[in-house]
Design a protein around this motif. Structure first.
Motif, PDB file in Angstrom:
ATOM      1  N   LYS A  66       0.735  -1.165   0.014  1.00 30.24           N
ATOM      2  CA  LYS A  66      -0.002   0.215  -0.190  1.00 30.24           C
ATOM      3  C   LYS A  66       0.910   1.402   0.016  1.00 30.24           C
ATOM      4  O   LYS A  66       0.647   2.358  -0.826  1.00 30.24           O
ATOM      5  CB  LYS A  66      -0.815   0.010   1.361  1.00 30.24           C
ATOM      6  CG  LYS A  66      -2.016  -1.094   1.222  1.00 30.24           C
ATOM      7  CD  LYS A  66      -2.957  -0.868   2.322  1.00 30.24           C
ATOM      8  CE  LYS A  66      -4.104  -1.896   2.248  1.00 30.24           C
ATOM      9  NZ  LYS A  66      -5.201  -1.553   3.469  1.00 30.24           N
ATOM     10  N   ILE A  67       1.895   1.232   0.794  1.00 31.10           N
ATOM     11  CA  ILE A  67       2.568   2.524   0.890  1.00 31.10           C
ATOM     12  C   ILE A  67       3.608   2.618  -0.420  1.00 31.10           C
ATOM     13  O   ILE A  67       3.629   3.801  -0.799  1.00 31.10           O
ATOM     14  CB  ILE A  67       3.744   2.169   2.225  1.00 31.10           C
ATOM     15  CG1 ILE A  67       2.881   2.067   3.519  1.00 31.10           C
ATOM     16  CG2 ILE A  67       4.821   3.410   1.926  1.00 31.10           C
ATOM     17  CD1 ILE A  67       3.801   2.015   4.752  1.00 31.10           C
TER      18      ILE A  67
ATOM     19  N   CYS B   6       4.710  -2.697  12.056  1.00 33.90           N
ATOM     20  CA  CYS B   6       3.444  -3.232  13.003  1.00 33.90           C
ATOM     21  C   CYS B   6       2.255  -2.539  12.258  1.00 33.90           C
ATOM     22  O   CYS B   6       2.426  -1.430  11.585  1.00 33.90           O
ATOM     23  CB  CYS B   6       3.630  -2.629  14.346  1.00 33.90           C
ATOM     24  SG  CYS B   6       5.059  -3.571  14.944  1.00 33.90           S
ATOM     25  N   GLN B   7       1.183  -2.939  12.515  1.00 36.09           N
ATOM     26  CA  GLN B   7      -0.243  -2.276  12.007  1.00 36.09           C
ATOM     27  C   GLN B   7      -0.606  -1.139  12.959  1.00 36.09           C
ATOM     28  O   GLN B   7      -0.715  -1.300  14.126  1.00 36.09           O
ATOM     29  CB  GLN B   7      -1.429  -3.462  11.993  1.00 36.09           C
ATOM     30  CG  GLN B   7      -0.813  -4.647  11.255  1.00 36.09           C
ATOM     31  CD  GLN B   7      -0.519  -4.408   9.891  1.00 36.09           C
ATOM     32  OE1 GLN B   7      -1.744  -4.150   9.196  1.00 36.09           O
ATOM     33  NE2 GLN B   7       0.602  -4.403   9.433  1.00 36.09           N
TER      34      GLN B   7
ATOM     35  N   GLN C 230      -5.882   3.175   6.906  1.00 36.54           N
ATOM     36  CA  GLN C 230      -5.945   2.655   5.529  1.00 36.54           C
ATOM     37  C   GLN C 230      -4.773   1.820   5.057  1.00 36.54           C
ATOM     38  O   GLN C 230      -4.435   1.328   4.201  1.00 36.54           O
ATOM     39  CB  GLN C 230      -6.009   3.883   4.565  1.00 36.54           C
ATOM     40  CG  GLN C 230      -4.546   4.753   4.983  1.00 36.54           C
ATOM     41  CD  GLN C 230      -4.816   6.067   4.012  1.00 36.54           C
ATOM     42  OE1 GLN C 230      -4.617   6.233   2.814  1.00 36.54           O
ATOM     43  NE2 GLN C 230      -4.904   7.269   4.629  1.00 36.54           N
ATOM     44  N   TRP C 231      -3.652   2.218   6.153  1.00 36.82           N
ATOM     45  CA  TRP C 231      -2.403   1.370   5.936  1.00 36.82           C
ATOM     46  C   TRP C 231      -2.235  -0.023   6.526  1.00 36.82           C
ATOM     47  O   TRP C 231      -1.180  -0.653   6.194  1.00 36.82           O
ATOM     48  CB  TRP C 231      -1.235   2.220   6.597  1.00 36.82           C
ATOM     49  CG  TRP C 231      -1.426   3.529   6.024  1.00 36.82           C
ATOM     50  CD1 TRP C 231      -1.606   4.706   6.626  1.00 36.82           C
ATOM     51  CD2 TRP C 231      -0.887   3.987   4.646  1.00 36.82           C
ATOM     52  NE1 TRP C 231      -1.745   5.848   5.713  1.00 36.82           N
ATOM     53  CE2 TRP C 231      -1.185   5.686   4.723  1.00 36.82           C
ATOM     54  CE3 TRP C 231      -0.543   3.463   3.569  1.00 36.82           C
ATOM     55  CZ2 TRP C 231      -0.795   6.080   3.364  1.00 36.82           C
ATOM     56  CZ3 TRP C 231      -0.137   4.324   2.266  1.00 36.82           C
ATOM     57  CH2 TRP C 231      -0.589   5.365   2.182  1.00 36.82           C
ATOM     58  N   ARG C 232      -3.324  -0.353   7.173  1.00 39.93           N
ATOM     59  CA  ARG C 232      -3.378  -1.881   7.708  1.00 39.93           C
ATOM     60  C   ARG C 232      -3.449  -2.936   6.451  1.00 39.93           C
ATOM     61  O   ARG C 232      -3.945  -2.616   5.430  1.00 39.93           O
ATOM     62  CB  ARG C 232      -4.520  -2.185   8.582  1.00 39.93           C
ATOM     63  CG  ARG C 232      -4.499  -1.205   9.784  1.00 39.93           C
ATOM     64  CD  ARG C 232      -5.665  -1.548  10.839  1.00 39.93           C
ATOM     65  NE  ARG C 232      -5.534  -2.934  11.393  1.00 39.93           N
ATOM     66  CZ  ARG C 232      -5.093  -3.169  12.482  1.00 39.93           C
ATOM     67  NH1 ARG C 232      -4.440  -2.370  13.306  1.00 39.93           N
ATOM     68  NH2 ARG C 232      -5.263  -4.429  12.915  1.00 39.93           N
ATOM     69  N   ALA C 233      -2.681  -3.972   6.686  1.00 39.13           N
ATOM     70  CA  ALA C 233      -2.713  -4.905   5.443  1.00 39.13           C
ATOM     71  C   ALA C 233      -4.185  -5.368   5.474  1.00 39.13           C
ATOM     72  O   ALA C 233      -4.726  -5.526   6.165  1.00 39.13           O
ATOM     73  CB  ALA C 233      -1.776  -5.954   5.903  1.00 39.13           C
ATOM     74  N   ASP C 234      -4.518  -5.766   4.090  1.00 42.61           N
ATOM     75  CA  ASP C 234      -5.657  -6.127   3.694  1.00 42.61           C
ATOM     76  C   ASP C 234      -5.726  -7.975   4.184  1.00 42.61           C
ATOM     77  O   ASP C 234      -4.912  -8.485   4.124  1.00 42.61           O
ATOM     78  CB  ASP C 234      -5.990  -6.269   2.308  1.00 42.61           C
ATOM     79  CG  ASP C 234      -6.142  -4.784   1.967  1.00 42.61           C
ATOM     80  OD1 ASP C 234      -6.652  -4.074   2.726  1.00 42.61           O
ATOM     81  OD2 ASP C 234      -5.829  -4.645   0.534  1.00 42.61           O
TER      82      ASP C 234
END
Lengths: 427, 175
Positions: A8-9, A226-227, A256-260
């Motif tokens: 995402k980043i 880390c999330q 929005q940056w947390r892994a899906d």
């Protein structure tokens, strides 16, 4: 297909892909210290390119050798200082305000979820604790970062670590990461991001998450990540309260940056911390680890508590809790280097510094200090140090010296007994 | 572009780290040239002498897995560069070291273990030398009257950096 945090980043910061597999990213923070930056500055001057892409996104500190010990280190400090002034870099931390970069910059709120961060320092991976992509790079990459605000990366694959369970008494983030490195090896995560999930991480403070991510590089990892969650928001709140209506709004944005949930991983590794013991290195590589029951009693000469791994307030509190009312064993000497002036001051207010000094510790100013044997706390040939730092390479703390990496609790217990000792009996 | 190839220094161990390549106490030097005497000072290997003739004459290093792990210090490639070593061949590299090599216009070349075993069979040859063709992706190992050729791959980006002589000029032109 879902995405990992790093994916995402990368997508949000992509400038272009000049060649297949190479991605040039826009940078949110370029961090600098006095060891790897002066040569970049000199080279930019030599090339007639003495410019910076954005002085507000560059942060600089003198931390490795401070106050300067000789003419060479004074020159390095001066090059950095003069450059910061010349380019109006406001976030420059000089003697008195300076501390270990990977503790100081987060403490100032410079690192946010979703950021891209580089620094000419391998332990830059620490900042991934905030849900950022943070990577150590060399002086040439730093030079281009300073000049252009970009850096090229191979898109890293991600290893997911599901870390679950309640940490047993005497076991901390340091023991968890040493255990993980022991399990996957010093190149177990080369060209990989180490993404940490699970109940153990959710329960960790930001300080503990930084300890965890700090040592990702010791497994070869590009960044630990880390999330971002409410713990992240709480830590950053003093710096972001003007940007968000509420903590919940900040959390919604950072999420929005947390892994899906359906992100694809190179590998998934399960770690159950319930059975972990205090974990300590025994050789010259960070993956050579033993449990305390296997290594207790090993002779030592020096105890070092500090560094970007374990020089934060939480670490000092744990060590002081164990040291309270005790003295250093007569065969050892102890050195404490709080990681930042704020940590040092708070440790004084809480009476922690008194505990260390009454135990017989030498308390230094905030600095990288003994960790890499560049300034104080250097070992003599054949000497052994029980250390809360991150690297045990041969000669790291002084030619012929040996370092055992461990948590602040184990270091404190070892200080009392004058040999590697189990902290659990003091808790 | 730099030239690649020449006498080989064999370092037969995995995980050779940046502290062994150039100890931290020398990171106070401001010029690359000043690093020159300290090459591989803290590396302890049977038969290896950091001040020996083989080290002094070397133009290529051959080693094992995870070469250059540890610190981000570009002083590690620099200390090789000022000693005339412009290529390292290994089974694998630590990410930062590998990129630092290419960013300086030097080569970090990965070969499979079986190929390295063949190359290491020349470790006893006093005339062991290698010629490297970056553009063709081939290297030739010479020693003891024998010759063997190997092919390798480096990424298109890394190849462009070698041809451009490094990342700073490339980036300033393109970004």
């Amino acid at each position: 297909m879902g995405k990992t945090t790093a994916e995402k980043i990368f997508d949000a910061h992509l400038v272009n892909e000049p060649f297949p597999g190479t991605k040039v990213l826009r940078l949110d923070a370029v961090l600098c210290h006095e060891i790897t930056t002066p040569i970049a500055i000199d080279d930019l001057i030599r090339r007639d390119k003495d410019r910076v892409f954005d002085p507000t996104k560059i942060k600089a500190v003198i931390d490795h050798v401070t106050p300067s010990k000789d003419t060479k280190t004074a020159t390095q400090a001066k090059i950095l200082r003069d450059w910061a002034r010349r380019h109006d870099i406001k976030d420059f931390f000089d003697v008195g305000a300076n501390g270990v970069c990977h503790a100081l910059f987060p403490e100032r709120g410079f690192i946010r979820p979703g950021y891209t961060v580089i620094m000419g320092d391998s332990h830059t991976c620490t900042h991934g604790a905030f849900g950022a992509f943070a990577a150590g790079i060399g002086t040439t990459d730093l030079e281009v970062g300073i000049l252009k605000g970009v850096c090229a990366f191979r898109q890293p694959k991600t290893i997911k670590f599901n870390v679950n369970g309640t940490l047993p008494k005497g076991v901390y983030a340091k023991d968890v990461i040493l255990h993980i490195i022991g399990k996957i090896g010093v190149n177990g995560a080369t060209d990989r991001v180490m993404e940490f999930h699970g109940s153990t991480i959710n329960d960790m403070t930001m300080e503990s998450r930084m300890t965890l991510c700090n040592m990702a590089i010791e497994a070869g990892g590009t960044s630990g990540i880390c999330q971002p969650d409410m713990t992240t928001v709480d830590y950053l709140w003093p710096f972001i309260q003007g940007d968000f209506a509420s903590k919940e709004a900040a959390l919604a944005d950072y999420s929005q940056w947390r892994a899906d949930a359906d992100a694809e991983y190179d590998q998934t590794i399960e770690i159950d911390v319930a059975t972990l013991q205090p974990t300590i290195t025994f050789g010259y590589k960070p993956d050579q680890v033993k449990t305390i029951s296997e290594i207790a009693g090993t002779p030592i000469d020096q105890i070092y508590i500090g560094s970007c791994t374990n020089g934060r307030l939480e670490d000092l509190r744990i060590a002081a809790q164990i040291l309270k009312g005790h003295k250093l064993a007569p065969n050892v000497r102890g050195i404490l280097s709080p990681a930042t002036p704020k940590i040092q001051q708070e440790a004084m207010r809480e009476g922690l510094i008194d505990i260390f000094m009454e135990a017989g510790f030498c308390v230094t100013n905030p600095t990288c200090g003994a960790c890499l044997g560049m300034s104080n706390g250097v070992l003599a040939d054949g000497e052994v140090c029980a250390s809360t730092t991150n690297r045990n390479f041969m000669g790291r703390m002084g030619k012929g010296g040996m370092v055992h990496l461990m948590s602040p609790a184990t270091a404190a217990a070892s200080a009392i007994e004058g040999k590697i000792a189990d902290p659990r009996k003091y808790l | 572009m730099k030239t690649f190839g020449g006498p080989v220094l064999f370092l037969d161990r995995g995980d050779i780290n940046t502290d062994e390549i150039i100890p931290a106490k020398y990171l106070t030097e401001i010029t690359k040239e000043d690093l020159k005497p300290y090459i591989l000072e803290d590396l302890k290997l049977p038969g290896f002498d950091p001040k020996g003739e083989r080290t002094i004459n070397a133009r290529v290093i051959v080693s094992r897995a995870n070469f250059g792990c540890g610190s981000s210090r570009e002083h590690a490639p620099w200390v090789f560069e000022v000693n005339g070593i412009t290529a390292v061949i290994a089974e694998s590299f630590a990410r930062i070291f590998r990129q630092n090599m290419f960013n300086c216009g030097m080569a970090a070349i990965e070969l499979p273990k079986a190929d390295l075993d063949l190359i290491f069979s020349h470790a006893g040859d006093s005339d062991a030398s290698m010629s490297i063709d970056i553009e063709a992706g081939t290297l030739i190992m010479n020693g003891g009257g024998k010759q063997k050729s190997f092919s390798f791959e480096i990424s298109p980006f890394d190849k462009a950096l070698v041809l451009a002589g490094g990342w700073v000029d490339y980036a300033d032109k393109n970004y």
